[in-house]
Design a protein around this motif. Structure first.
Motif, short mmCIF file in Angstrom:
data_model
loop_
_atom_site.label_atom_id
_atom_site.label_comp_id
_atom_site.label_asym_id
_atom_site.label_seq_id
_atom_site.Cartn_x
_atom_site.Cartn_y
_atom_site.Cartn_z
N HIS A 186 117.36 -90.88 10.20
CA HIS A 186 116.77 -89.77 11.07
C HIS A 186 115.43 -89.36 10.35
N ALA A 201 107.20 -83.43 11.37
CA ALA A 201 107.68 -84.19 12.55
C ALA A 201 108.37 -85.36 11.99
N PRO A 204 112.82 -84.21 10.69
CA PRO A 204 113.51 -83.23 11.73
C PRO A 204 114.72 -82.73 11.05
N ARG A 280 110.07 -75.17 7.24
CA ARG A 280 110.27 -75.06 8.59
C ARG A 280 109.51 -73.63 9.29
#
Length: 437
Positions: A186, A201, A204, A280
């Motif tokens: 991922h 990005a 994630p 984040r």
């Protein structure tokens, strides 16, 4: 006659915050009395309204010595720890050379640290492909458990484990495993860019979510203890909650930067904010705070991971090329207290998150608490005082920090290690080893 009595109207004891007199003899706490108790002592110190906290326990520190001592070292890291109210650290098995993946490497690291530590130091071992047979002996040598990566660690000598290799390691030894939970399937290569959003990005929340699921399934199959390191993505919290409800021995931590910094406010080229997993947004941080308050996240530790300024690529501001890591062992307490007090949390909660619970994670029953029989690791902390973070006043070797210029509440006035003031001049720390039955 006791060696020392410390009095504070804001002592954070095992019973919560209250006025107390804490008596110390032979490096241990021998009594916790009422504030005005008559105690015959060689030294009697009244801190007034300055709080008395248990020394913090930071179970996630990269000291990097030997091998990458230009990044950090035992003398500088432990001096910084003491200045931040941390009296015990557990060193990660990387980014030192050699990494702590067998007993010979542990001996090399201990030789590098001997006589240089200002706080007490324990060690994690490392689980890498092919070293499962070495884990029982390393555990018997006293490491507190084993760190594993599920994605690239950033250094070639500490490769990640596949799910099958993680299962093999868990089956090899009954130990605490601490897992860097990001799933490589991922993750995406970040484009060369000074924009933090481009780096964010590339890593994630789905990467953390998938890796946490992998770690939980491995814990379920092996009946093992698994601790999720530096949880950043709040989306993985329901997985951890369900695992705990099923009776699995799964816990998680987070770090000051995930609780207090906001991805939307990171300036272009400010690579001092880069870490993995990434910082984040504020809504995500709100969920982490809620999980911490509820006990789903058990502790807050630094993930102190410094490097040289050159490796941070401050010359270009390229997030893709910069080393990922935040050095904060000296600042974690005021960073968390500043945010916690604004959210209505107490000093007792902060001490629980940063002292008792990390100590309990690794079985340090004499650390992280003000209680009779515990080590006299204590911190005079002025919770109402403020200061502006000046990188030049930080003790870690390369004073690069995302907190530069921030005004923080809470000043560490004095740190005692087993009843002795830590001055930063004469190293007085000892090695901590897991009790081996």
């Amino acid at each position: 006659m006791v060696d020392l009595v410390l009095r504070s109207r804001r002592a954070v004891t095992s019973d919560g915050e209250r006025p107390a007199a804490v008596s110390v003899s032979g490096g241990r706490i021998v009594a916790v009395d009422d504030h005005d108790a008559v105690v015959e002592a060689a030294e009697d110190v009244d801190l007034g309204d300055v709080a008395l906290l248990p020394g913090l326990v930071d179970t996630h520190v990269h000291v990097n010595e030997p091998g990458r001592t230009e990044w950090e070292g035992f003398a500088s890291a432990t001096r910084a720890a003491a200045a931040g109210g941390v009296t015990a650290i557990v060193d990660m098995p990387l980014n030192s050379l050699p990494p702590t993946v067998d007993t010979a490497a542990l001996a090399v690291k201990q030789d590098a640290a001997r006589g240089r530590i200002h706080v007490d130091v324990g060690f994690w071992g490392g689980a890498i492909p092919g070293n499962a047979p070495a884990l029982p002996a390393l555990h018997a040598a006293g490491v507190y458990g084993f760190k594993a990566f599920l994605a690239d660690s950033g250094v070639p000598e500490f490769p990640p484990l596949s799910p099958d290799q993680l299962a093999e390691a868990l089956a090899a030894v009954d130990a605490q495993f601490v897992v860097h939970a990001e799933d490589p399937d991922h993750l995406h290569a970040a484009a060369s860019s000074p924009a933090y959003a481009d780096f964010l990005a590339s890593r994630p929340p789905a990467a953390e979510h998938a890796a946490v699921a992998t770690a939980i399934e491995a814990a379920r199959t092996a009946g093992a203890r698994v601790h999720i390191l530096h949880l950043s993505a709040a989306s993985a919290l329901p997985l951890i909650e369900a695992a705990k409800a099923d009776g699995l021995r799964v816990t998680a931590e987070t770090c000051p930067h995930y609780l207090t910094l906001d991805a939307d406010q990171i300036p272009a080229g400010a690579t001092e904010f880069k870490c993995c997993p990434p910082i984040r947004d504020s809504a995500n941080a709100d969920q982490l705070w809620a999980a911490l308050a509820a006990g789903l996240i058990t502790c807050v530790v630094s993930d102190h991971s410094p490097c040289t300024p050159e490796l941070k690529r401050q010359d270009t501001g390229d997030f893709a090329a910069a080393w990922g890591g935040i050095a904060s062992v000296q600042l974690g307490l005021p960073v968390i207290w500043t945010a916690a007090r604004a959210r209505g949390h107490t000093l007792a909660q902060v001490a629980d998150w940063m002292a008792r619970r990390p100590a309990d994670l690794v079985g340090l029953t004499a650390k992280g608490r003000i209680a009779v029989g515990a080590d006299a690791d204590l911190v005079a902390f002025d919770p109402e005082a403020t200061f502006t973070v000046d990188p030049a006043r930080l003790h870690h070797k390369n004073p690069v920090t995302p907190y530069a210029g921030k005004v923080l509440h809470g000043v560490v006035r004095t740190t005692w290690l087993r009843g002795r003031i830590v001055t930063g001049d004469a190293p007085g720390g000892v090695f901590l080893t897991r009790e081996v039955s």
